[in-house]
Design a protein around this motif. Structure first.
Motif, short mmCIF file in Angstrom:
data_model
loop_
_atom_site.label_atom_id
_atom_site.label_comp_id
_atom_site.label_asym_id
_atom_site.label_seq_id
_atom_site.Cartn_x
_atom_site.Cartn_y
_atom_site.Cartn_z
N GLN A 128 0.85 -1.02 0.00
CA GLN A 128 0.02 0.02 -0.19
C GLN A 128 0.78 1.26 -0.05
O GLN A 128 1.95 1.50 0.68
N GLY A 155 -7.83 8.16 -0.19
CA GLY A 155 -8.92 7.29 0.20
C GLY A 155 -9.68 8.08 1.06
O GLY A 155 -10.60 7.47 1.97
N GLY A 215 -10.54 7.96 -4.42
CA GLY A 215 -9.40 6.84 -4.79
C GLY A 215 -7.91 7.56 -4.32
O GLY A 215 -7.83 7.92 -3.11
N SER A 218 -3.55 3.13 -2.98
CA SER A 218 -3.53 1.37 -3.62
C SER A 218 -2.39 0.71 -3.11
O SER A 218 -1.11 1.32 -3.12
N PRO A 219 -2.62 -0.52 -2.99
CA PRO A 219 -3.75 -1.22 -2.82
C PRO A 219 -4.28 -0.84 -1.63
O PRO A 219 -3.67 -0.43 -0.76
N LYS A 225 -11.36 0.34 3.94
CA LYS A 225 -11.87 1.39 3.39
C LYS A 225 -13.33 1.32 3.16
O LYS A 225 -13.94 0.96 2.12
#
Length: 280
Positions: A128, A155, A215, A218-219, A225
């Motif tokens: 991440q 996020g 967004g 990632s990941p 989330k």
């Protein structure tokens, strides 16, 4: 998700001025000796694998450096204070120094951040890039004007100017700080209601209702989330994004506690009541 506006108006009125308190009331999160109260998570590495000694203490400063890197290769890193908070003021004194690591992205030049209301370090996936959090983006001047204490949202989303704003970054109104000068960044965090940014004592940005969504991370673990969930509390972390940065002070004023004036540990600057902590 936009909550009852009356509660927000009340809180904004209640804390219309910058919160102040005697210096003795501030907790020093960084002890100027070691990193024992912090967790480290670097992309691609296990929790507390401090690759190439990215985070260290030198000359009583918390230092982020890349002397042991051949290439940065998107090894974004964060150092997390182990205790989460909900209502507080976080204050850091920082400066950018030296040259960017080889392979760092152009946008990451003289770029770091204070992450607030973040997910715990141990819930991040190994690869991440950023914790789900609210980022107070710290930027140093380059060729032109470049504000600092901006908002970025890995996020997450916020309500800005009364509307849900899904932009990844929103600029502050600060001036540009060039060279290796020390800058004081201060962030007032009031649970899931209101967040304010200050630079050298001047308010430069304000927004409300921080929440998970959007967004730019990632990941991630879908169990963490949960889009639309208001962020009432979370971790505090500092970034490594490829440019060396130094922090000579990292301190916190807790705004949650005993609000009974009859108690010995009553503090007039508290915002959030927790009278289970009262001492008489």
């Amino acid at each position: 998700m936009i909550r009852n506006s009356f509660l927000l108006l009340f809180l904004c009125f209640q804390v219309s001025a910058q919160i102040t308190a005697p210096q003795k009331e501030w907790k020093q999160l960084f002890n100027h000796k070691d990193l024992k109260d912090w967790d480290i998570k670097i992309r691609g590495y296990a929790l507390n694998d401090n690759f190439a000694n990215t985070f260290s203490v030198k000359d009583k400063k918390l230092v982020v450096n890349y002397d042991g890197y051949d290439q940065f290769d998107q090894k974004y890193g964060h150092i997390f204070y182990k205790t989460p908070y909900s209502y507080y003021v976080i204050r850091v004194e920082y400066r950018f120094v030296g040259d960017q690591a080889n392979g760092g992205e152009g946008w990451a030049l003289r770029n770091s951040g204070i992450m607030v209301h973040g997910q715990p370090a141990n819930t991040m996936l190994k690869d991440q890039d950023f914790p789900i959090s609210i980022e107070v983006q710290l930027l140093g001047g380059t060729d032109g004007e470049r504000t600092t204490c901006n908002l970025c949202t890995p996020g997450t989303n916020v309500v800005f100017d009364g509307k849900l704003d899904t932009r990844h970054c929103i600029n502050s109104t600060s001036k540009t700080y060039y060279g290796d000068q020390w800058v004081t960044a201060e962030v007032e965090v009031f649970g899931d209601s209101l967040i304010r940014h200050y630079v050298n004592g001047e308010k430069v940005l304000e927004y409300t209702q921080p929440q998970i969504g959007g967004g730019n991370v990632s990941p991630f673990d879908p169990a963490v989330k949960k889009d639309g969930l208001l962020l009432k509390e979370g971790t505090i972390s500092l970034q490594s994004e490829s440019h060396p940065v130094e922090f000579r002070k990292v301190e916190l004023l807790n705004l949650k506690g005993c609000m009974d004036p009859k108690a010995k540990n009553y503090r007039s600057y508290f915002i959030k009541e927790d009278n289970t902590l009262c001492k008489y």
